[in-house]
Design a protein around this motif. Structure first.
Motif, PDB file in Angstrom:
ATOM      1  N   ILE A 112       0.823  -1.214   0.000  1.00 44.20           N
ATOM      2  CA  ILE A 112       0.000   0.000   0.000  1.00 44.20           C
ATOM      3  C   ILE A 112       0.853   1.258   0.000  1.00 44.20           C
ATOM      4  O   ILE A 112       0.408   2.315   0.442  1.00 44.20           O
ATOM      5  CB  ILE A 112      -0.978   0.011   1.204  1.00 44.20           C
ATOM      6  CG1 ILE A 112      -0.228  -0.253   2.526  1.00 44.20           C
ATOM      7  CG2 ILE A 112      -2.069  -1.034   1.006  1.00 44.20           C
ATOM      8  CD1 ILE A 112      -1.086  -0.072   3.766  1.00 44.20           C
ATOM      9  N   ASP A 151      -2.007  11.251   2.253  1.00 40.57           N
ATOM     10  CA  ASP A 151      -2.337  10.306   1.182  1.00 40.57           C
ATOM     11  C   ASP A 151      -3.740   9.730   1.395  1.00 40.57           C
ATOM     12  O   ASP A 151      -4.279   9.768   2.500  1.00 40.57           O
ATOM     13  CB  ASP A 151      -1.297   9.174   1.156  1.00 40.57           C
ATOM     14  CG  ASP A 151      -1.465   8.272  -0.062  1.00 40.57           C
ATOM     15  OD1 ASP A 151      -1.808   8.783  -1.150  1.00 40.57           O
ATOM     16  OD2 ASP A 151      -1.251   7.053   0.071  1.00 40.57           O
ATOM     17  N   ASN A 152      -4.293   9.207   0.341  1.00 37.53           N
ATOM     18  CA  ASN A 152      -5.587   8.499   0.364  1.00 37.53           C
ATOM     19  C   ASN A 152      -6.755   9.413   0.692  1.00 37.53           C
ATOM     20  O   ASN A 152      -7.767   8.971   1.253  1.00 37.53           O
ATOM     21  CB  ASN A 152      -5.551   7.302   1.341  1.00 37.53           C
ATOM     22  CG  ASN A 152      -4.334   6.414   1.139  1.00 37.53           C
ATOM     23  OD1 ASN A 152      -3.409   6.421   1.959  1.00 37.53           O
ATOM     24  ND2 ASN A 152      -4.299   5.699   0.040  1.00 37.53           N
ATOM     25  N   LYS A 185      -6.306   5.709   9.122  1.00 36.15           N
ATOM     26  CA  LYS A 185      -7.198   6.810   8.710  1.00 36.15           C
ATOM     27  C   LYS A 185      -7.986   7.362   9.901  1.00 36.15           C
ATOM     28  O   LYS A 185      -8.355   8.536   9.913  1.00 36.15           O
ATOM     29  CB  LYS A 185      -8.155   6.334   7.602  1.00 36.15           C
ATOM     30  CG  LYS A 185      -7.459   5.672   6.403  1.00 36.15           C
ATOM     31  CD  LYS A 185      -6.273   6.482   5.874  1.00 36.15           C
ATOM     32  CE  LYS A 185      -5.389   5.649   4.961  1.00 36.15           C
ATOM     33  NZ  LYS A 185      -4.029   6.206   4.770  1.00 36.15           N
ATOM     34  N   ASP A 195       0.164   9.316   6.430  1.00 38.26           N
ATOM     35  CA  ASP A 195      -0.199   8.147   5.608  1.00 38.26           C
ATOM     36  C   ASP A 195      -0.308   6.888   6.479  1.00 38.26           C
ATOM     37  O   ASP A 195       0.087   5.806   6.069  1.00 38.26           O
ATOM     38  CB  ASP A 195       0.860   7.962   4.499  1.00 38.26           C
ATOM     39  CG  ASP A 195       0.429   6.977   3.435  1.00 38.26           C
ATOM     40  OD1 ASP A 195      -0.778   6.682   3.330  1.00 38.26           O
ATOM     41  OD2 ASP A 195       1.313   6.494   2.688  1.00 38.26           O
TER      42      ASP A 195
HETATM   43 MG    MG Z   1      -1.377   5.705   1.601  1.00 34.72          MG
END
Ligand code: MG
Ligand code: SAH
Length: 219
Positions: A43, A167-168, A144, A141
């Protein structure tokens, strides 16, 4: 009729951009293979996102960088490419085996001296960091669910003009799927809302890879 897919599809314009601007160094390709071989999650950021991290570190002449979520050091190595030659990264990782692989590749890249890999729960490690208002770039990152809390630490640590990146931020499209109420999805949505509404940052989401949220620390 097939279900609409939230996965990114092959995109000729993306291929055009990658063909011109994105070259993954051999060691980084090797690191991806090593992650897969060990059965670690694959990931890490895509190379095109790594390139953006590199350029943003370059543009801010980043010397003091915090990364939350190391995995094997793939994004760490991209950031280092753009940072000031005397710049250093503190990168936080809770899984010791991930941190160990990262140290191995950072040493192989000749970057070991510039990186402090801290093994631990990010919440605890980051809360201990200082000095405030002295960091150039924070890259988020990891889990979450922790993003909102990491954002508040970024606000505390960054100098005026410093960058928070996460990120994401588009979470494979899940942020706009109203039926998706998983804690990770709620975490990303809460982060994006907090960033958008923050007086501390002027911000947006760059639709690169899985979405890179970017905020510039206000004076
Ligand atoms: Mg990420
Ligand atoms: N930034 C990396 C990928 C990180 S993947 C890259 O692009 O190359 C997310 C990493 O965060 C994983 O290695 C995971 O073990 C770590 N992580 C998840 N939750 C964490 C937490 N609460 N504290 C510290 N690390 C965490």
């Amino acid at each position: 009729m097939s279900e609409p897919s939230l996965e990114p599809r092959a995109d000729p314009l993306q291929e055009y951009v990658d063909g011109l601007f994105v070259r993954e160094p051999d060691l980084l390709a090797e690191l991806r293979a090593a992650l897969e071989e060990r059965g670690f999650p694959s990931i890490q950021v895509p190379a095109r996102t790594g390139r953006v991290l590199e350029l943003l570190a370059l543009a801010t002449e980043a010397r003091r960088v915090l990364e939350i979520g190391t995995l094997g050091g793939y994004s760490t190595l991209w950031l280092l490419r753009g940072m000031h030659p005397e710049g250093r990264i503190v990168t936080v990782e809770k899984v010791p085996a991930h941190a160990e692989l990262a140290r191995k590749f950072l040493d192989r890249a000749g970057e070991g001296e510039r990186v402090d890999v801290r093994v631990g729960e990010a919440r605890d490690v980051v809360a201990e960091l200082g000095p405030d208002r002295a960091w150039d770039l924070v890259f988020i990152d990891a889990d979450k669910e922790g993003y909102v809390e990491y954002l508040s630490h970024a606000g505390r640590l960054l100098r005026p003009g410093g960058l928070v990146l996460a990120d994401n931020a588009l979470w494979k499209g899940r942020v706009v799927d109203e039926e998706d109420t998983e804690s990770s999805t709620r975490g990303v949505r809460a982060f994006n809302r907090a960033l958008a509404g923050s007086d501390a940052f002027r911000a947006t989401i760059l639709p690169v890879g899985d979405g890179i949220a970017m905020g510039v620390r206000e004076p």
